[in-house]
Design an enzyme around this catalytic site. Structure first.
Site, PDB file in Angstrom:
ATOM      1  N   CYS A  93     -10.567  -3.664  -4.219  1.00 43.70           N
ATOM      2  CA  CYS A  93      -9.515  -4.526  -4.792  1.00 43.70           C
ATOM      3  C   CYS A  93     -10.102  -5.815  -5.366  1.00 43.70           C
ATOM      4  O   CYS A  93      -9.632  -6.307  -6.392  1.00 43.70           O
ATOM      5  CB  CYS A  93      -8.449  -4.826  -3.738  1.00 43.70           C
ATOM      6  SG  CYS A  93      -7.428  -3.372  -3.396  1.00 43.70           S
ATOM      7  N   GLU A 116      -2.851  -4.565  -3.248  1.00 39.50           N
ATOM      8  CA  GLU A 116      -3.292  -5.433  -4.347  1.00 39.50           C
ATOM      9  C   GLU A 116      -3.308  -4.661  -5.666  1.00 39.50           C
ATOM     10  O   GLU A 116      -2.930  -5.172  -6.716  1.00 39.50           O
ATOM     11  CB  GLU A 116      -4.701  -5.977  -4.065  1.00 39.50           C
ATOM     12  CG  GLU A 116      -4.826  -6.807  -2.798  1.00 39.50           C
ATOM     13  CD  GLU A 116      -5.150  -5.990  -1.552  1.00 39.50           C
ATOM     14  OE1 GLU A 116      -4.681  -4.835  -1.442  1.00 39.50           O
ATOM     15  OE2 GLU A 116      -5.864  -6.511  -0.689  1.00 39.50           O
ATOM     16  N   ASN A 145       0.843  -1.198   0.000  1.00 31.62           N
ATOM     17  CA  ASN A 145       0.000   0.000   0.000  1.00 31.62           C
ATOM     18  C   ASN A 145       0.880   1.251   0.000  1.00 31.62           C
ATOM     19  O   ASN A 145       1.946   1.287   0.617  1.00 31.62           O
ATOM     20  CB  ASN A 145      -1.010   0.002   1.152  1.00 31.62           C
ATOM     21  CG  ASN A 145      -0.441  -0.302   2.513  1.00 31.62           C
ATOM     22  OD1 ASN A 145       0.597  -0.939   2.640  1.00 31.62           O
ATOM     23  ND2 ASN A 145      -1.113   0.144   3.548  1.00 31.62           N
ATOM     24  N   CYS A 160      -9.931  -5.600   0.337  1.00 30.53           N
ATOM     25  CA  CYS A 160     -11.100  -4.706   0.389  1.00 30.53           C
ATOM     26  C   CYS A 160     -11.960  -4.923  -0.863  1.00 30.53           C
ATOM     27  O   CYS A 160     -11.522  -5.507  -1.863  1.00 30.53           O
ATOM     28  CB  CYS A 160     -10.668  -3.252   0.530  1.00 30.53           C
ATOM     29  SG  CYS A 160     -10.064  -2.506  -0.996  1.00 30.53           S
ATOM     30  N   GLU A 214       0.316   5.205   0.684  1.00 28.67           N
ATOM     31  CA  GLU A 214      -0.638   6.210   1.170  1.00 28.67           C
ATOM     32  C   GLU A 214      -0.251   7.611   0.710  1.00 28.67           C
ATOM     33  O   GLU A 214       0.827   7.832   0.144  1.00 28.67           O
ATOM     34  CB  GLU A 214      -0.731   6.107   2.697  1.00 28.67           C
ATOM     35  CG  GLU A 214      -1.249   4.750   3.133  1.00 28.67           C
ATOM     36  CD  GLU A 214      -1.540   4.634   4.615  1.00 28.67           C
ATOM     37  OE1 GLU A 214      -1.054   5.471   5.402  1.00 28.67           O
ATOM     38  OE2 GLU A 214      -2.275   3.683   4.982  1.00 28.67           O
ATOM     39  N   ASN A 215      -1.166   8.525   0.965  1.00 32.40           N
ATOM     40  CA  ASN A 215      -0.951   9.908   0.539  1.00 32.40           C
ATOM     41  C   ASN A 215      -1.550  10.850   1.581  1.00 32.40           C
ATOM     42  O   ASN A 215      -2.565  10.510   2.209  1.00 32.40           O
ATOM     43  CB  ASN A 215      -1.630  10.128  -0.832  1.00 32.40           C
ATOM     44  CG  ASN A 215      -1.199  11.424  -1.463  1.00 32.40           C
ATOM     45  OD1 ASN A 215      -1.739  12.483  -1.181  1.00 32.40           O
ATOM     46  ND2 ASN A 215      -0.208  11.345  -2.321  1.00 32.40           N
ATOM     47  N   ALA A 216      -0.955  12.033   1.734  1.00 31.39           N
ATOM     48  CA  ALA A 216      -1.464  13.029   2.677  1.00 31.39           C
ATOM     49  C   ALA A 216      -2.894  13.430   2.324  1.00 31.39           C
ATOM     50  O   ALA A 216      -3.677  13.806   3.193  1.00 31.39           O
ATOM     51  CB  ALA A 216      -0.557  14.256   2.690  1.00 31.39           C
ATOM     52  N   SER A 217      -3.230  13.339   1.058  1.00 33.76           N
ATOM     53  CA  SER A 217      -4.627  13.456   0.634  1.00 33.76           C
ATOM     54  C   SER A 217      -5.172  12.028   0.673  1.00 33.76           C
ATOM     55  O   SER A 217      -5.045  11.251  -0.282  1.00 33.76           O
ATOM     56  CB  SER A 217      -4.690  14.044  -0.781  1.00 33.76           C
ATOM     57  OG  SER A 217      -6.025  14.107  -1.209  1.00 33.76           O
ATOM     58  N   TYR A 218      -5.724  11.654   1.826  1.00 32.69           N
ATOM     59  CA  TYR A 218      -5.932  10.234   2.167  1.00 32.69           C
ATOM     60  C   TYR A 218      -6.589   9.392   1.080  1.00 32.69           C
ATOM     61  O   TYR A 218      -6.248   8.232   0.879  1.00 32.69           O
ATOM     62  CB  TYR A 218      -6.780  10.111   3.443  1.00 32.69           C
ATOM     63  CG  TYR A 218      -6.187  10.751   4.677  1.00 32.69           C
ATOM     64  CD1 TYR A 218      -4.828  11.022   4.788  1.00 32.69           C
ATOM     65  CD2 TYR A 218      -7.006  11.093   5.757  1.00 32.69           C
ATOM     66  CE1 TYR A 218      -4.301  11.613   5.923  1.00 32.69           C
ATOM     67  CE2 TYR A 218      -6.481  11.677   6.903  1.00 32.69           C
ATOM     68  CZ  TYR A 218      -5.126  11.945   6.979  1.00 32.69           C
ATOM     69  OH  TYR A 218      -4.602  12.513   8.100  1.00 32.69           O
TER      70      TYR A 218
HETATM   71  N1  THU Z   1      -5.296  -1.622   2.374  1.00 30.76           N
HETATM   72  C1  THU Z   1      -4.725  -2.387   1.401  1.00 30.76           C
HETATM   73  O1  THU Z   1      -3.583  -2.137   0.990  1.00 30.76           O
HETATM   74  N2  THU Z   1      -5.437  -3.414   0.897  1.00 30.76           N
HETATM   75  C2  THU Z   1      -6.691  -3.763   1.297  1.00 30.76           C
HETATM   76  O2  THU Z   1      -7.283  -4.673   0.731  1.00 30.76           O
HETATM   77  C3  THU Z   1      -7.300  -3.085   2.431  1.00 30.76           C
HETATM   78  C4  THU Z   1      -6.630  -1.848   2.898  1.00 30.76           C
HETATM   79  C5  THU Z   1      -4.544  -0.488   2.917  1.00 30.76           C
HETATM   80  C6  THU Z   1      -5.058   0.863   2.527  1.00 30.76           C
HETATM   81  C7  THU Z   1      -4.539   1.721   3.655  1.00 30.76           C
HETATM   82  O3  THU Z   1      -3.221   2.126   3.324  1.00 30.76           O
HETATM   83  C8  THU Z   1      -4.469   0.793   4.841  1.00 30.76           C
HETATM   84  O4  THU Z   1      -4.546  -0.524   4.329  1.00 30.76           O
HETATM   85  C9  THU Z   1      -5.582   0.996   5.859  1.00 30.76           C
HETATM   86  O5  THU Z   1      -6.824   0.969   5.250  1.00 30.76           O
END
Ligand code: THU
Length: 145
Positions: free
Chosen positions: A102, A67, A54, A99, A56-60
């Site tokens: 994905c 995945e 994963n 999730c 992430e970004n400051a703009s969530y």
């Molecule tokens: N996240 C994933 O990378 N895959 C998933 O299937 C569920 C969530 C990440 C996104 C975020 O960076 C962190 O988990 C918390 O939600």
């Protein structure tokens, strides 16, 4: 050496490799906001393994899941046929699934994937995309009558 010795715990070598690549990818996660690292590794039809974490970004809302990072990488590398994905996070006491977003992105490339939900110790639960996303919307549904 017998295959049983090469694949301890009765796990096929390729699955072991897939599982270990998703654990390695989790260690690369960029997740300063959630502190919830996730790793994924995709097995392509021709036997390559492409991993993702994963980001992430400051703009969530711009965060990209592990995945989907793996899918994007795989496509750039010329792969669109996949057979399995292993996914892991830091949760030790239960198997955690991808999730919903994905699941849909995986479905773009077929419903026939094996999915290995992997714990940090490398143990896994084998399931399938069909099981995780029943009655899915898929590219075939765009075909007009
Ligand atoms: N996240 C994933 O990378 N895959 C998933 O299937 C569920 C969530 C990440 C996104 C975020 O960076 C962190 O988990 C918390 O939600």
């Amino acid at each position: 050496m017998s295959p049983a010795v090469l694949a301890p715990l009765g796990k096929p070598d390729k699955v072991q490799e897939l599982v270990s690549k998703c654990l390695q990818a989790r260690d690369m996660a960029y997740c300063p906001y959630s502190r919830f690292p996730v790793g994924a590794a995709i097995l392509t039809a021709d036997g390559a393994i492409i991993s993702g974490c994963n980001v992430e970004n400051a703009s969530y809302g711009l965060t990209v899941c592990a995945e989907r990072t793996a899918i994007q990488r795989a496509v750039v590398e010329g792969h669109t046929q996949f057979t399995a994905i292993a996914v892991t996070c830091d949760i030790k006491d239960r198997f955690v699934g991808p999730c919903g977003a994905c699941r849909q992105v995986l479905m773009e490339f077929g419903s026939d994937w094996t999915v290995y939900l992997t714990k940090p110790d490398g143990s896994y639960k084998k399931t399938s995309l069909n099981e995780l996303l029943p009655l899915a919307f898929s590219p075939a549904d765009l075909m007009k009558n």
